[in-house]
Design a protein around this motif. Structure first.
Motif, PDB file in Angstrom:
ATOM      1  N   GLU A  11      -7.222  -3.931  -2.976  1.00 36.69           N
ATOM      2  CA  GLU A  11      -7.548  -3.740  -4.389  1.00 36.69           C
ATOM      3  C   GLU A  11      -6.321  -3.496  -5.264  1.00 36.69           C
ATOM      4  N   LEU A  12      -5.173  -3.183  -4.674  1.00 33.20           N
ATOM      5  CA  LEU A  12      -3.947  -2.979  -5.445  1.00 33.20           C
ATOM      6  C   LEU A  12      -3.066  -4.225  -5.511  1.00 33.20           C
ATOM      7  N   GLY A  13      -3.496  -5.292  -4.842  1.00 29.98           N
ATOM      8  CA  GLY A  13      -2.745  -6.536  -4.856  1.00 29.98           C
ATOM      9  C   GLY A  13      -1.780  -6.708  -3.698  1.00 29.98           C
ATOM     10  N   SER A  14      -1.729  -5.741  -2.781  1.00 28.29           N
ATOM     11  CA  SER A  14      -0.900  -5.920  -1.580  1.00 28.29           C
ATOM     12  C   SER A  14      -1.573  -6.953  -0.688  1.00 28.29           C
ATOM     13  N   ARG A  15      -0.740  -7.736   0.004  1.00 22.13           N
ATOM     14  CA  ARG A  15      -1.268  -8.805   0.857  1.00 22.13           C
ATOM     15  C   ARG A  15      -0.678  -8.691   2.249  1.00 22.13           C
ATOM     16  N   THR A  33       3.712  -5.683   0.217  1.00 24.32           N
ATOM     17  CA  THR A  33       3.174  -4.598  -0.587  1.00 24.32           C
ATOM     18  C   THR A  33       3.363  -4.871  -2.076  1.00 24.32           C
ATOM     19  N   ALA A  34       2.424  -4.411  -2.849  1.00 25.97           N
ATOM     20  CA  ALA A  34       2.514  -4.538  -4.311  1.00 25.97           C
ATOM     21  C   ALA A  34       2.947  -3.222  -4.938  1.00 25.97           C
ATOM     22  N   VAL A  35       3.026  -2.161  -4.143  1.00 30.12           N
ATOM     23  CA  VAL A  35       3.374  -0.840  -4.663  1.00 30.12           C
ATOM     24  C   VAL A  35       4.487  -0.230  -3.819  1.00 30.12           C
ATOM     25  N   SER A  36       5.427   0.424  -4.489  1.00 22.90           N
ATOM     26  CA  SER A  36       6.525   1.069  -3.777  1.00 22.90           C
ATOM     27  C   SER A  36       7.230   2.038  -4.717  1.00 22.90           C
ATOM     28  N   SER A  37       7.737   3.124  -4.134  1.00 24.98           N
ATOM     29  CA  SER A  37       8.568   4.045  -4.912  1.00 24.98           C
ATOM     30  C   SER A  37      10.043   3.855  -4.571  1.00 24.98           C
ATOM     31  N   PRO A  41      14.385  -3.756  -4.471  1.00 24.78           N
ATOM     32  CA  PRO A  41      13.267  -4.679  -4.704  1.00 24.78           C
ATOM     33  C   PRO A  41      12.387  -4.815  -3.456  1.00 24.78           C
ATOM     34  N   ILE A  42      11.088  -4.882  -3.666  1.00 24.14           N
ATOM     35  CA  ILE A  42      10.124  -5.037  -2.574  1.00 24.14           C
ATOM     36  C   ILE A  42      10.340  -6.378  -1.882  1.00 24.14           C
ATOM     37  N   GLN A  43      10.260  -6.363  -0.554  1.00 20.86           N
ATOM     38  CA  GLN A  43      10.356  -7.585   0.241  1.00 20.86           C
ATOM     39  C   GLN A  43       9.249  -7.582   1.289  1.00 20.86           C
TER      40      GLN A  43
END
Length: 112
Positions: A11-15, A33-37, A41-43
Motif C-alpha cells: 500500500e506504500l508503493g514498495s515492490r 522500497t518506496a520509503v526510507s530514512s 538514494p534508494i536502490q
C-alpha cells in the motif's frame, strides 16, 4: 496454490520481485522500497527467503532484505499468502527493521 514468483506491491508503493522459488520453498529476488530514512538514494536490494509448502496453498513464508546498497540496516519479513478461489493472491506480512547504532547504550532505538 499460492505462487510467490512474480511482482508484489504494498500500500506504500514498495515492490518486491521474487524471481525463483525452488522445490524446497527457498526463494530469491529484489525488494524495491518506496520509503526510507537513509540519506543515500534508494536502490533495489537483494532478498532471500523460504516458504512453507503445504497443500491448501496458503503458505507461510519469511524473507530477509539487506539494504547494503544505501543503508546500514537489515529487515526481516514474515507472513502468509492467502489464495481465494477466483481472486487475487494477497500477502499479509509483519516486519522488523534493524538499523546500525554506534554503541550498546543506543541499542534500545535500533529496532522498529
Amino acid at each position: 496454490p499460492c505462487n510467490l514468483t512474480g511482482w508484489w506491491e504494498n500500500e506504500l508503493g514498495s515492490r518486491m520481485q521474487v524471481t525463483t522459488v525452488d522445490g524446497e520453498g527457498n526463494f530469491f529476488g529484489e525488494y524495491h522500497t518506496a520509503v526510507s530514512s537513509a540519506e543515500k538514494p534508494i536502490q533495489p536490494s537483494p532478498l532471500i527467503g523460504s516458504q512453507h509448502l503445504d497443500e491448501d496453498g496458503q503458505c507461510t513464508f519469511g524473507f530477509t532484505v539487506n539494504w547494503k546498497k544505501f543503508s546500514d540496516s537489515t529487515a526481516v519479513f514474515v507472513g502468509q499468502c492467502f489464495a481465494r478461489e477466483g481472486e487475487e493472491e494477497v500477502l499479509q506480512t509483519s516486519w522488523l527493521l534493524r538499523e546500525k547504532v554506534d554503541s550498546l547504550p543506543s541499542d534500545w532505538k535500533a529496532t522498529r
